[in-house]
Enzyme design. Structure first.
Site, short mmCIF file in Angstrom:
data_model
loop_
_atom_site.label_atom_id
_atom_site.label_comp_id
_atom_site.label_asym_id
_atom_site.label_seq_id
_atom_site.Cartn_x
_atom_site.Cartn_y
_atom_site.Cartn_z
N ASP A 163 -7.52 -4.42 14.46
CA ASP A 163 -8.86 -4.79 13.99
C ASP A 163 -8.81 -5.85 12.89
O ASP A 163 -9.82 -6.12 12.23
CB ASP A 163 -9.61 -3.55 13.49
CG ASP A 163 -8.92 -2.86 12.32
OD1 ASP A 163 -7.84 -3.33 11.88
OD2 ASP A 163 -9.45 -1.83 11.84
N GLU A 174 -9.71 -2.61 5.48
CA GLU A 174 -10.26 -2.45 6.82
C GLU A 174 -11.56 -3.24 6.97
O GLU A 174 -12.06 -3.81 6.00
CB GLU A 174 -10.45 -0.96 7.09
CG GLU A 174 -9.11 -0.22 7.08
CD GLU A 174 -9.24 1.28 7.19
OE1 GLU A 174 -10.10 1.84 6.49
OE2 GLU A 174 -8.49 1.88 7.98
N ASP A 187 0.81 -1.21 0.00
CA ASP A 187 0.00 0.00 0.00
C ASP A 187 0.85 1.26 0.00
O ASP A 187 2.07 1.21 0.15
CB ASP A 187 -0.95 0.02 1.20
CG ASP A 187 -0.28 -0.49 2.49
OD1 ASP A 187 0.95 -0.37 2.60
OD2 ASP A 187 -0.98 -1.01 3.37
N HIS A 194 -7.17 -5.80 10.06
CA HIS A 194 -7.05 -5.37 8.67
C HIS A 194 -5.70 -5.76 8.08
O HIS A 194 -4.68 -5.75 8.77
CB HIS A 194 -7.31 -3.86 8.52
CG HIS A 194 -6.20 -2.98 9.01
ND1 HIS A 194 -6.24 -2.32 10.22
CD2 HIS A 194 -5.02 -2.63 8.43
CE1 HIS A 194 -5.13 -1.61 10.37
NE2 HIS A 194 -4.37 -1.78 9.30
#
Length: 289
Positions: free
Chosen positions: A141, A148, A72, A143
């Site tokens: 979380d 996400e 990313d 991700h």
């Protein structure tokens, strides 16, 4: 699926680095056969990168015939900005090894057409023959990259608006000023990572224990994108003890019982120096009928 449990972060990092080293050397890359890797940023892989740099400097490993694709990049952040993932990879890894710059691929968050940049990235992966080993990390979380909670589990490389939780978490890298934190990013999709022939996910720290629990002991769920890798035929999760705090005792005991077998993946630890010696000895053998 394999779950590798080591006591400390440093041990988990070293195991992961050894595994990458053996995979590259056993692949036997060359001018017409590149080993292609997917790579993450963040604090979790730093220990692994440091060990890989050490292997290179000791002459045990080369990245001359390795191609990399990063997960990313932020949108709108200049590549020379200290918090860009381009800067992260070059400062923490690429500039310390013998990889050719043209063999490193990082999404351009300043491209005129962002979706075209994402589509071109997917095409570059296909042109390279696909990814042999995709290494990733996760957030608390669950991700993966910037996929996400709620992301499609068959998603491809795309432009992504960042959740407020992610923006708040990243503010510490931008002097705590939310106004400076990018709100969009380019990211590979879950499907992009799933297409790799093998996936290795690094998970360390108690703050990621619930995410590991969701990835290992519960079902596939788009609210925990890391759980998608339950369905990959070759997934290796590498974690430290702290990350296992939410797992059942019997789950930890089961996977620890497999460590004798799993450690055979990194022992013996191969070296390109040994291969060069073997080639030299083979070349010196006298001809015989």
């Amino acid at each position: 699926m394999k779950l590798i449990i080591l006591e400390h972060y440093s041990q988990a990092s070293e195991w992961a680095a050894k595994y990458i080293r053996n995979r590259i050397i056993q692949f036997n890359p060359g001018p017409d056969k590149y080993f292609t890797m997917g790579l993450p940023t963040g604090s979790t892989p730093l220990g692994c990168y440091q060990k890989l740099i050490e292997y290179y400097k000791n002459g045990d490993l080369s990245f001359k015939y390795v191609k990399t694709f990063n997960m990313d990049e932020y949108v709108g952040l200049p590549r020379e900005h200290p918090e860009s993932y381009h800067s992260f990879m070059w400062n923490n890894f690429f500039k310390h090894i013998d990889i050719h710059p043209e063999n490193t691929h990082i999404l351009d968050g300043n491209a005129a057409d962002l979706q075209a940049e994402c589509d071109a990235f997917e095409e570059k992966i296909r042109a390279a023959g696909g990814i042999e080993l995709f290494v990733g990390g996760i957030g608390p979380d669950g991700h993966v990259a910037f996929n996400e909670p709620g992301s499609s589990l068959v998603s491809r490389t795309r432009v992504k608006t960042l959740a407020m939780d992610t923006i708040l978490a990243n503010a510490r890298f931008f002097d705590g000023d939310l106004a400076k934190v990018p709100t969009m990013a380019l990211t590979v999709g879950v499907g992009t990572v799933m297409d790799a022939r093998e996936v290795m996910i690094l998970i360390t720290g108690a703050h990621k224990a619930f995410a590991l629990y969701k990835a290992i002991e519960e079902g596939v769920n788009h609210m925990w994108t890391v759980s998608a890798f339950q369905q990959h035929p070759r997934t290796v999760f590498v974690c430290d003890e702290d990350a296992t705090l939410e797992l059942k005792v019997k789950t930890v005991k089961y996977f620890k019982g497999l460590m004798l077998v799993h450690n055979k993946l990194v022992d013996p630890l191969y070296s390109i120096k040994e291969k060069e010696i073997q080639k030299s000895q083979a070349a010196k053998k006298p001809y015989s009928d």
